[in-house]
Design an enzyme around this catalytic site. Structure first.
Site, PDB file in Angstrom:
ATOM      1  CG  MET A   1      -2.294  -0.961   1.152  1.00 41.56           C
ATOM      2  SD  MET A   1      -3.553  -1.177   2.502  1.00 41.56           S
ATOM      3  CE  MET A   1      -3.086  -0.800   4.249  1.00 41.56           C
TER       4      MET A   1
ATOM      5  CG  HIS B   1       6.622  -1.987   1.971  1.00 38.55           C
ATOM      6  ND1 HIS B   1       6.554  -0.872   2.691  1.00 38.55           N
ATOM      7  CD2 HIS B   1       5.197  -2.240   2.086  1.00 38.55           C
ATOM      8  CE1 HIS B   1       5.457  -0.417   3.515  1.00 38.55           C
ATOM      9  NE2 HIS B   1       4.883  -1.042   3.367  1.00 38.55           N
TER      10      HIS B   1
ATOM     11  CB  VAL C   1      12.581  -5.018   7.870  1.00 44.21           C
ATOM     12  CG1 VAL C   1      13.525  -4.459   8.649  1.00 44.21           C
ATOM     13  CG2 VAL C   1      12.304  -6.713   6.726  1.00 44.21           C
TER      14      VAL C   1
HETATM   15  P1  AMP Z   1       0.859  -3.025   3.637  1.00 42.72           P
HETATM   16  O1  AMP Z   1       2.033  -1.899   2.387  1.00 42.72           O
HETATM   17  O2  AMP Z   1       1.855  -2.370   4.956  1.00 42.72           O
HETATM   18  O3  AMP Z   1       0.445  -3.781   2.716  1.00 42.72           O
HETATM   19  O4  AMP Z   1       1.931  -4.005   3.687  1.00 42.72           O
HETATM   20  C1  AMP Z   1       3.144  -4.738   2.412  1.00 42.72           C
HETATM   21  C2  AMP Z   1       3.580  -5.593   2.468  1.00 42.72           C
HETATM   22  O5  AMP Z   1       4.964  -5.484   2.809  1.00 42.72           O
HETATM   23  C3  AMP Z   1       2.968  -7.245   2.684  1.00 42.72           C
HETATM   24  O6  AMP Z   1       3.159  -8.558   2.987  1.00 42.72           O
HETATM   25  C4  AMP Z   1       3.567  -6.796   4.605  1.00 42.72           C
HETATM   26  O7  AMP Z   1       3.123  -8.064   5.446  1.00 42.72           O
HETATM   27  C5  AMP Z   1       5.038  -6.148   4.422  1.00 42.72           C
HETATM   28  N1  AMP Z   1       5.687  -5.925   5.620  1.00 42.72           N
HETATM   29  C6  AMP Z   1       5.265  -4.720   5.741  1.00 42.72           C
HETATM   30  N2  AMP Z   1       5.425  -4.505   7.043  1.00 42.72           N
HETATM   31  C7  AMP Z   1       6.911  -4.941   7.183  1.00 42.72           C
HETATM   32  C8  AMP Z   1       7.911  -5.200   7.547  1.00 42.72           C
HETATM   33  N3  AMP Z   1       8.244  -4.628   9.068  1.00 42.72           N
HETATM   34  N4  AMP Z   1       9.064  -6.622   7.629  1.00 42.72           N
HETATM   35  C9  AMP Z   1       8.723  -7.558   6.730  1.00 42.72           C
HETATM   36  N5  AMP Z   1       7.459  -7.216   6.000  1.00 42.72           N
HETATM   37  C10 AMP Z   1       6.404  -5.904   5.892  1.00 42.72           C
END
Ligand code: AMP
Length: 288
Positions: A30, A37, A176
């Site tokens: 997102m 990410h 992370v």
């Molecule tokens: P989001 O933009 O929050 O929907 O996240 C997009 C993708 O990045 C999803 O698969 C999340 O699980 C992954 N993601 C978000 N934050 C982290 C993090 N701190 N470590 C690893 N993956 C992450």
């Protein structure tokens, strides 16, 4: 890096890449990118010839009282970060193209959606499964990478792929964290300096429960109490849930057995809702 806004163009690109025999990796996000990410891009890169990152703040996964309007956005910065990390295609579709007038098909994954965030955010995983299914159709990935940070989302996607025979390999990426242990999240940008400092209690709660687990504690209720006690150290924190669940089914367990379990927390820091989790598995304390 190529930027594609049109779903039709995205699909055409994917079919061409497949015709050329290229393996496609998808990283759905997102936006408001951080190192979490970008680590997903690295994992996709290792497995694929072309890496597509999508940036789409999906309205159907937000409840009416949730933070869709205020969700952090910065596309120009995201473009620079995605390109620097080796993304080949950035797919940035517009709302009206993804959900055309009259759209009325939704993907409902029942089992693993039921507890945790599924209970606190009714309809959330229906929105997630729907957008991910659409992205899989448009991008035609061989591999899609999801973060363990959203462990329940990962379980829902794995279930959907199995149930609907989607030919996509799902790869789980480790969480992370910032140096003080806070899991990276776009929503961390909403935290005031004081909330940001106290948000460390999420990491503390997981660590305290993991240490008790490593010392032999197997009772889920007692592990939850240990985690909750750490969260209560911040007067700004309000627990949404602290739960020990089966790692795949995402259903609550009473005892952590040989298969291990997931300790998942959701906490409001002020108005910002943060989630985090850790795997409890004998033979080692694991963040993944
Ligand atoms: P989001 O933009 O929050 O929907 O996240 C997009 C993708 O990045 C999803 O698969 C999340 O699980 C992954 N993601 C978000 N934050 C982290 C993090 N701190 N470590 C690893 N993956 C992450």
């Amino acid at each position: 890096m190529q930027i594609i806004e049109s779903p039709v163009e995205m699909h055409g690109w994917a079919l061409n890449a497949r015709r050329e025999g290229l393996r496609i990796g998808l990283v759905p996000t997102m936006g408001f990118l951080h190192q979490g990410h970008l680590s997903l891009v690295g994992l996709a890169r290792q497995r694929c010839d072309k890496v597509v990152m999508s940036i789409y703040v999906n309205p159907t996964q937000f409840g009416p009282a949730e933070d869709l309007a205020s969700y952090p956005r910065n596309l120009e910065r995201d473009k620079a970060l995605a390109e620097a990390r080796g993304t080949d295609v950035l797919f940035v579709p517009a709302d009206r193209e993804i959900y055309a007038a009259g759209h009325c098909s939704l993907v409902e994954v029942q089992g693993p959606s039921r507890y945790l965030c599924g209970a606190s955010r009714p309809g959330h995983f229906r929105g997630v499964a729907t957008i991910v299914a659409k992205l899989f159709n448009l991008v035609q990935p061989h591999v899609a990478v999801f973060g363990q940070k959203d462990a329940q989302q990962l379980a829902v996607i794995q279930q959907m792929v199995r149930d609907l025979n989607m030919p996509v390999e799902i790869v789980a990426a480790p969480i992370v964290r910032e140096t003080d242990g806070l899991a990276m999240s776009s929503r961390n940008a909403h935290l005031s300096p004081e909330e940001r400092r106290e948000a460390r209690v999420l990491g503390w709660s997981l660590r305290a429960a993991s240490q008790a687990f490593a010392a032999g504690e197997r009772c889920a209720g007692r592990l939850v109490k240990i985690a909750e006690a750490e969260i209560r150290k911040s007067p700004l924190a309000r627990v949404d849930y602290v739960s020990v669940v089966d790692r795949e089914a995402m259903t609550p367990v009473e005892e952590v057995g040989d298969a291990g379990a997931l300790l998942a927390v959701a906490v409001y820091m002020g108005r910002t809702r943060l989630i985090d989790n850790t795997v409890l598995f004998k033979g080692g304390v694991s963040q993944e």
